[in-house]
Design an enzyme around this catalytic site. Sequence first.
Site, PDB file in Angstrom:
ATOM      1  N   ASP A  36     -25.488 -90.052  54.526  1.00 35.76           N
ATOM      2  CA  ASP A  36     -25.317 -91.481  54.287  1.00 35.76           C
ATOM      3  C   ASP A  36     -23.932 -91.679  53.692  1.00 35.76           C
ATOM      4  OD1 ASP A  36     -25.910 -94.292  53.795  1.00 35.76           O
ATOM      5  OD2 ASP A  36     -28.024 -93.704  53.796  1.00 35.76           O
ATOM      6  N   ASP A  54     -19.884 -90.928  57.603  1.00 38.44           N
ATOM      7  CA  ASP A  54     -19.641 -92.188  58.287  1.00 38.44           C
ATOM      8  C   ASP A  54     -19.962 -91.949  59.752  1.00 38.44           C
ATOM      9  OD1 ASP A  54     -18.669 -94.409  59.602  1.00 38.44           O
ATOM     10  OD2 ASP A  54     -16.668 -94.333  58.717  1.00 38.44           O
ATOM     11  N   VAL A  55     -21.068 -92.518  60.228  1.00 37.90           N
ATOM     12  CA  VAL A  55     -21.536 -92.209  61.583  1.00 37.90           C
ATOM     13  C   VAL A  55     -20.585 -92.719  62.659  1.00 37.90           C
ATOM     14  CG1 VAL A  55     -23.964 -92.088  60.905  1.00 37.90           C
ATOM     15  CG2 VAL A  55     -23.016 -94.267  61.738  1.00 37.90           C
ATOM     16  N   TYR A 147     -26.940-106.630  67.649  1.00 36.77           N
ATOM     17  CA  TYR A 147     -28.051-105.757  67.284  1.00 36.77           C
ATOM     18  C   TYR A 147     -28.938-105.474  68.487  1.00 36.77           C
ATOM     19  CZ  TYR A 147     -32.080-103.933  64.713  1.00 36.77           C
ATOM     20  OH  TYR A 147     -33.104-103.133  64.245  1.00 36.77           O
ATOM     21  N   LYS A 151     -29.412-101.794  70.304  1.00 35.29           N
ATOM     22  CA  LYS A 151     -30.701-101.116  70.282  1.00 35.29           C
ATOM     23  C   LYS A 151     -31.242-100.895  71.693  1.00 35.29           C
ATOM     24  CE  LYS A 151     -31.066-100.485  65.884  1.00 35.29           C
ATOM     25  NZ  LYS A 151     -31.004 -99.112  65.316  1.00 35.29           N
TER      26      LYS A 151
END
Length: 240
Positions: A36, A54-55, A147, A151
């Site tokens: 995280d 940091d993804v 979003y 997704k």
Amino acid sequence: MRLAKKVALITGGARGIGLATVKLFAKEGATVHVCDLNFDEDFAIDGVVRHRLDVTDFANWQTVVQDIIHQDGRIDILFNNAGTVLSYAGIADISIEDWHKVIAINQTGPFYGMKAVLPYMRAVGRGSIINTSSIWGIAGAAGVAAYTASKAAVRHMSKNAALTYVADGIRVNSIHPGIIQTPMIDAQDPQITDAVVSITPMKRLGRPEEIAYGALFLASDESSYMTGAELVIDGGYTAP
């Protein structure tokens, strides 16, 4: 001990669904590497190793994955769970900056995670990857353009990876939570939450632990005949 001797990497693991999954995986015997950007000062769970990740930064992914391989020799489970809503605006109103931020975290993040981990899973001929999508990766919703787009992309990216790497012994599935009592939901307009709950057949928020148990099933050998599948845990939202 459903995950005994397995090594798991979980993103977005400092709170919400991720934290519930970290605790459950550790309880079930896994060595858990939780990733995280921010952890509470008192974050400490037996059998859990923290990493700042940091993804949206592939170089950061490579460093973290290499550290885990150096420490434990392999990664058996990847749970790409980090995500954000950030903007509730539709296509005409969302800022370009917010669009790119949401896509970077929700869609590019899981892509980077799989790209960083897959070579090591392929080398040993096994692995389970779980990508968090949403009910809105299946059903439509007004507003929240970035979003829902991200997704939906995660849903199909998971199927693509499942079919591409099935011969390597790697399973890839997506998990689709309904509205869950997490800090992200707590921070949104209560009217939005109430509206979604009102059209959920069970008429309540889900609990993070209810999603964590779904992730546990997909991570474990109990789901050994599942790949490219969608595990929906939504109180009946997508049933109609």
